[in-house]
Scaffold this motif. Structure first.
Motif, short mmCIF file in Angstrom:
data_model
loop_
_atom_site.label_atom_id
_atom_site.label_comp_id
_atom_site.label_asym_id
_atom_site.label_seq_id
_atom_site.Cartn_x
_atom_site.Cartn_y
_atom_site.Cartn_z
N THR A 177 -108.41 50.71 16.09
CA THR A 177 -108.42 51.99 16.80
C THR A 177 -109.74 52.73 16.61
O THR A 177 -110.37 53.16 17.58
CB THR A 177 -107.25 52.88 16.31
N SER A 178 -110.16 52.87 15.35
CA SER A 178 -111.29 53.74 15.05
C SER A 178 -112.66 53.10 15.20
O SER A 178 -113.67 53.80 15.10
CB SER A 178 -111.14 54.30 13.63
N LYS A 199 -105.63 50.90 11.91
CA LYS A 199 -106.09 52.21 12.41
C LYS A 199 -107.60 52.37 12.23
O LYS A 199 -108.29 52.89 13.10
CB LYS A 199 -105.38 53.35 11.68
N GLU A 229 -101.03 48.71 8.56
CA GLU A 229 -101.23 49.68 9.63
C GLU A 229 -102.46 50.54 9.39
O GLU A 229 -103.16 50.91 10.34
CB GLU A 229 -99.98 50.55 9.80
#
Length: 194
Positions: A152-153, A148, A144
């Protein structure tokens, strides 16, 4: 569909290279146009320099960055293929992102200081190999954490749609039959996504 593949592994005999070949074969077999940027073969300069900032602020781009911007702008999908080293991507790929996914091209800030992604309409896929098992990475929360910091980033931050993230674990320890199973999983995932 136009695909840009960012590949970062120094060993041409690696399983990552086999993953790259399968990815290109599947996508081209579906009639897609594929461009591969093998960062090690290119000897891409990953060091973000003060002079880069000066060029960016003048409204221009370093020539090597401009070439990558053109390829990214033309792509409908961007796939990154790389091993996880020390819980992250190889330094060469991180440097590529530092220099190429730059302010004013991949993102900007609005008047309130909120980031706005500028690569919307593009799909992002990440394919990683691990030395550890995927179960171990899951158990310590690293799967995870990696998602992230990348899906996501990087992709999400730049306005792209993260469409998948594949982790192939214990690659140095598994046998050929297991690697073939991984290749089958990859093929099925690519067929389903694109």
């Amino acid at each position: 569909m136009k695909h840009l593949i960012l590949f970062a592994h120094p060993n041409p005999k690696s399983f990552n290279t086999a993953i790259l070949k399968t990815t290109v074969k599947v996508l081209e077999g579906k009639g897609h146009q594929v461009t591969v940027r093998n960062l090690y073969e290119m000897h891409f300069d990953p060091v973000l320099k003060g002079t880069d900032f000066e060029v960016f602020h003048s409204g221009k781009k370093p020539p090597d960055v401009e070439q990558e911007h053109d390829l990214i702008a033309a792509a409908d999908g961007i796939t990154m293929i790389y091993p996880i080293w020390w819980s992250g991507m190889p330094a060469l790929l991180k440097g590529y992102i530092d220099r190429v996914f730059s302010y004013g091209f991949a993102y900007r800030y609005n008047d309130e200081g909120v980031p706005v992604g500028m690569l919307s309409g593009k799909k992002g896929l990440i394919i990683n190999t691990l030395g550890s098992t995927t179960e171990y990475y899951d158990s310590i929360g690293m799967t995870e954490a990696v998602k992230k910091t990348t899906d996501t980033s990087i992709f999400g931050f730049c306005g792209m749609e993260p469409v998948g993230h594949l982790f192939f674990g214990a690659v140095p320890a598994v046998d050929d039959a297991t690697r073939q199973g991984m290749q089958k999983t990859l093929t099925e995932k690519l067929d389903g996504l694109f």
